[in-house]
Design an enzyme around this catalytic site. Structure first.
Site, mmCIF file in Angstrom:
data_model
loop_
_atom_site.group_PDB
_atom_site.id
_atom_site.type_symbol
_atom_site.label_atom_id
_atom_site.label_comp_id
_atom_site.label_asym_id
_atom_site.label_seq_id
_atom_site.Cartn_x
_atom_site.Cartn_y
_atom_site.Cartn_z
ATOM 1 N N GLU A 114 -35.528 10.729 33.056
ATOM 2 C CA GLU A 114 -35.200 11.804 33.991
ATOM 3 C C GLU A 114 -35.548 11.321 35.393
ATOM 4 O O GLU A 114 -36.689 10.904 35.652
ATOM 5 C CB GLU A 114 -35.978 13.080 33.678
ATOM 6 C CG GLU A 114 -35.676 14.207 34.668
ATOM 7 C CD GLU A 114 -36.450 15.476 34.378
ATOM 8 O OE1 GLU A 114 -36.314 16.440 35.161
ATOM 9 O OE2 GLU A 114 -37.207 15.513 33.384
ATOM 10 N N ASN A 146 -31.510 16.151 38.056
ATOM 11 C CA ASN A 146 -31.634 17.580 38.357
ATOM 12 C C ASN A 146 -30.695 17.969 39.497
ATOM 13 O O ASN A 146 -30.574 17.252 40.492
ATOM 14 C CB ASN A 146 -33.077 17.913 38.753
ATOM 15 C CG ASN A 146 -34.033 17.786 37.583
ATOM 16 O OD1 ASN A 146 -34.110 18.660 36.744
ATOM 17 N ND2 ASN A 146 -34.751 16.657 37.527
ATOM 18 N N GLU A 166 -29.025 18.315 34.887
ATOM 19 C CA GLU A 166 -29.886 19.421 34.492
ATOM 20 C C GLU A 166 -29.737 20.575 35.480
ATOM 21 O O GLU A 166 -29.916 20.393 36.689
ATOM 22 C CB GLU A 166 -31.346 18.978 34.459
ATOM 23 C CG GLU A 166 -31.637 17.924 33.404
ATOM 24 C CD GLU A 166 -33.125 17.640 33.279
ATOM 25 O OE1 GLU A 166 -33.919 18.484 33.758
ATOM 26 O OE2 GLU A 166 -33.485 16.593 32.720
ATOM 27 N N ASP A 219 -32.048 23.409 31.982
ATOM 28 C CA ASP A 219 -33.456 23.108 32.197
ATOM 29 C C ASP A 219 -34.297 24.394 32.175
ATOM 30 O O ASP A 219 -33.798 25.480 32.469
ATOM 31 C CB ASP A 219 -33.614 22.404 33.547
ATOM 32 C CG ASP A 219 -34.969 21.737 33.686
ATOM 33 O OD1 ASP A 219 -35.667 21.608 32.665
ATOM 34 O OD2 ASP A 219 -35.319 21.348 34.816
ATOM 35 N N GLU A 267 -40.324 19.673 27.006
ATOM 36 C CA GLU A 267 -40.968 19.168 28.219
ATOM 37 C C GLU A 267 -42.476 19.378 28.157
ATOM 38 O O GLU A 267 -42.961 20.277 27.475
ATOM 39 C CB GLU A 267 -40.420 19.905 29.461
ATOM 40 C CG GLU A 267 -38.929 19.757 29.682
ATOM 41 C CD GLU A 267 -38.482 20.530 30.912
ATOM 42 O OE1 GLU A 267 -37.930 19.897 31.818
ATOM 43 O OE2 GLU A 267 -38.677 21.761 30.946
#
Length: 794
Positions: A568, A623, A655, A685, A742
């Site tokens: 990520e 993201n 995300e 997310d 996560e």
């Protein structure tokens, strides 16, 4: 109409169009006066005047056409046939002469018929001239505009002659006639040119260059103006010879009175009686100045002392050696500009001009310059003047008022409703003000009040305004409730108008952030905080330009074997003074100041560049903020990054948060469809923390659900969180949606997730975010690494 305008603007040399218009306007003016002279002449003189009128008219029509034609820019070389060009001039002159002769015949319909013939002559002249026009291309005609041009010329020329001979208002006849004739020539030409279409094609022949044509246009314009000037001169000389003092006096727009040295009226025109509303028996030639003023005073309602003062003033004016000019405001609203010009031996010439309309117009203009046209409130210009004046006097408090939800109401119910709402809002505000308080409209739905009564009064007024403006507005058939937010700031010593307004703006911003429908008072430190925020924004803009942003990479592992499957990408800002700034601090600032799109583009490009260096079985998760999703450039930026680094779209996963989905559902559906079409995967997310909805999973076809770290952290201690985790994993499995957990920091959390069938995991237990070099080392490690072997960067 727009096509004709487009033809003028985009296909003509506007300077030559202007020259043609000047020739046409002046020629039309001279033509009307010469024609009227011909129509009023005796039979023996009429022919000569008609010949002169026809010569001038034909020349001005032809010059107008020829200059405008030279101003036409078809984009190909052009030339003119000399014979047909001369023929077009003769047609204009002869046709105009015939039309004028018929129009001056005296029969009821003669002017209109003669005018139509003149209009037809203009048509024949124009299209004969067009036949003389040679271009390197194929010519085609739009029949609709061609027919329209003929109708415009004939109808307007007929109206011109009719207005000149049969118009009801004799004084305005020449003006209307001139206007119609001007429009007939211009309307025909440019409507006809709109009908004229050229398809460029190489054709042998002799064609002129643009510079030569411009020079020719200038020469023709000079000749045309010279001809028109000669027509003016002829008309002027004739009018001068025929004019009499009686004609001049009777047609004067100003009143005129001549007083002899003995103090008696020797000359008086009818306009004086009209201005002072006097009867013919009230004033006459030979009456004394005192009797004249007494008659005026009797009509105006003056008393004897005032009449005596006016007479004394006149005597004073007569005795000086220079003109005296005053404005007299009569009780009935009439405003006269009076000029007294002394003449020899104590006499004078008095002129009276009615300037009532001009002065009232000036008052209206002055009011409009300092007041809002819609609400009647004072405007921004008046606000600046009032603020400066109040600051110079001492303490002043400003209330900045913003109407909540006004834009939504305006868009939903229409601008007419919005205008009515603003008017009523202004009325409600003014109804609550004291005499020493002023209301302003600064623009849009932004209003303000200035008060010198102090902070306590300002807060009481703000409470009343919130209540009043929070009540429904009923306008026409609709009703709406909007409310308002108010910021209050009181000037301190040394504050200027800009500072006070900034303080009020900051207080208003605080009121909006606190929920709207309320007021906030400026507090010390708000201005400094805003300044600090601006410095932070400037530093962030420079960070992007100076390369201070970095991407860190947190590894993602496939369960249960704990195999590395991707990273990520996490953006960091290495500030030279602040150190490493986390995204939670600068991303919201970037969103508010408009830098997020540029930062997002850089993140996508850098992430794709790094992913392209890694094995094909690793994917990169990026993201995307809610603001980026509203931008039209998101898809473009990602596509460019993938193309630039030759990276398959399937290796990128975007995300997005649940909140972003709810805020932009309609637009987001289109954006995500486009991204999925090129192969990009979509992950939701922080699942479970926002507005969770199974409909979102179905509607947006999410590829992955990322279970928020808050549920993972509370899994062992909170039965509710554990139930949510189990439910999400079970649901995702049945919907064939991948899952990622996560924030895994403990072994028991990881074992529980493996037992529940979670597909992917990330967290400090498995690997902290890594700088680029450490991420590369992890990717290229010779042997699979367990959690204990992973490089870690705090």
């Amino acid at each position: 109409m727009m096509t004709v305008i487009g033809c003028i603007v985009y296909e003509h040399n506007l300077w030559l169009v202007l020259v043609a218009a000047v020739i046409c306007g002046s020629g039309s003016w001279a033509m009307v006066r010469l024609f009227l002279r011909a129509a009023n002449a005796r039979a023996t003189e009429r022919l000569a005047w008609i010949v002169l009128s026809a010569f001038l008219t034909g020349a001005s029509i032809w010059c107008t056409h020829f200059v405008a034609m030279l101003g036409y820019e078809p984009g190909v070389p052009v030339a003119f046939d000399p014979v047909l060009t001369i023929v077009s001039l003769l047609v204009a002159m002869v046709g105009s002469g015939i039309g004028f002769w018929i129009a001056a015949g005296g029969r009821p319909m003669a002017p209109a018929i003669g005018g139509a013939i003149v209009g037809l002559a203009i048509v024949v002249m124009h299209y004969t001239g067009m036949l003389a026009y040679r271009v390197q291309g194929i010519i085609a005609w739009d029949r609709t505009y061609l027919i329209a041009s003929v109708a415009i010329s004939c109808v307007l020329a007929a109206l011109s002659m009719h207005a000149a001979m049969r118009g009801r208002n004799e004084a305005l006849r020449p003006h209307f006639a001139t206007g119609f004739f001007f429009l007939s020539i211009i309307g025909l030409h440019f409507t006809g040119m709109t009908a004229f279409e050229v398809t460029p094609m190489r054709i042998d022949g002799s064609f002129s260059n643009p510079e030569a044509l411009n020079a020719l246009a200038f020469a023709v314009a000079c000749i045309g103006l010279a001809i028109v000037a000669s027509g003016f001169a002829s008309s002027f000389i004739d009018n001068k010879a025929r004019a009499t003092a009686a004609d001049a006096l009777s047609n004067m727009s100003n009143g005129l009175t001549v007083i002899s040295s003995s103090g008696h009226i020797t000359l008086l025109n009818e306009r004086v009686r009209e201005l002072f509303r006097l009867q013919e028996s009230d004033v006459w030639i030979g009456m004394s100045l005192e009797a004249f003023i007494d008659a005026i005073g009797a009509r105006a309602g003056w008393d004897a002392p005032r009449i005596q003062r006016v007479v004394a003033n006149h005597r004073t004016w007569f005795g000086v050696d220079h003109p005296t000019r005053i404005e007299q405001h009569l009780d009935d609203g009439l405003i006269l500009d009076i000029c007294c010009q002394p003449v020899g031996r104590g006499g004078a010439i008095l002129t009276y001009e009615d300037v009532t309309e001009a002065r009232n117009g000036q008052k209206t203009i002055a009011h409009m310059a300092f007041h809002d046209a819609l609400t009647g409130l004072k405007n921004r210009r008046m606000f600046a003047q009032s603020m400066d004046a109040l600051l110079a006097r001492g303490e002043v408090t400003m209330l900045m008022i913003d109407l909540d939800r006004f834009k939504d109401v305006n868009d939903r119910l229409g601008h007419a409703f919005g205008d009515g709402l603003l008017k009523e809002a202004a009325e409600r505000i003014e109804a609550l003000l004291r005499p020493e308080e002023e209301a302003f409209r600064l623009g849009g739905d932004e209003l303000a009040v200035l008060s010198i009564a102090g902070p306590e009064r300002a807060e009481a007024l703000a409470r009343d305004l919130v209540v009043s403006l929070g009540m429904p507005f009923e306008i026409g058939l609709h009703a709406a409730t909007i409310g308002c937010s108010i910021g209050i700031a009181t000037a301190c010593a040394g504050d200027d108008a800009s500072t006070v307004q900034k303080k009020a703006d900051l207080a208003l911003y605080a009121a909006k952030n606190a929920g709207r429908g309320r007021f906030e008072v400026y507090r010390e430190g708000m201005l400094e905080h805003e300044a600090s925020k601006r410095v932070f924004e400037q530093d962030l803009a420079e960070a992007l330009a100076l390369g201070q942003l970095e991407l860190w990479y947190q590894p993602l592992f496939c369960l249960p074997e704990r195999r590395l499957v991707g990273f990520e990408a996490l953006v960091r800002w290495r500030h030279p003074e602040r150190g490493l700034v986390p995204p939670s601090e600068f991303i919201p600032v970037a969103e508010s100041c408009g830098l997020i799109s540029s930062i997002g583009a850089w993140v996508m490009d850098e992430a794709c560049r790094r992913a392209a260096q890694w094995p094909d079985d690793l994917y990169m998760s990026i993201n995307v903020s809610a603001v980026q999703l509203r931008s039209a450039t998101l898809s473009s930026h990602l596509h460019q990054a993938l193309t630039r680094h030759r990276l398959p779209a399937s290796r990128i996963e975007l995300e997005i948060t649940e909140t972003a989905i709810v805020e932009n559902s309609e637009h987001l559906a289109v954006v995500l469809a486009g991204l999925r079409a090129i192969g990009v995967r979509i992950a939701m997310d922080d699942f479970g923390t926002g507005y969770s909805s199974l409909a979102h999973l179905r509607e947006f076809k999410v590829d992955r659900i990322k279970i928020d770290r808050s549920f993972i952290a509370a899994y062992a201690s909170d039965d509710g969180s554990a139930a949510i985790v189990r439910a999400v994993l079970s649901m995702a499995g049945q919907l064939s949606i991948d899952t990622t957990a996560e924030g895994i920091e403990q072994e028991d959390q990881l074992h529980s997730l493996i037992e529940l069938g979670c597909g992917t995991a990330q967290g400090y237990l498995l690997g902290r975010p890594l700088e680029a070099g450490a991420a590369d080392a992890l990717v290229h490690a010779d042997q699979p690494s367990g959690p204990q072997a992973l490089p870690s960067v705090a």
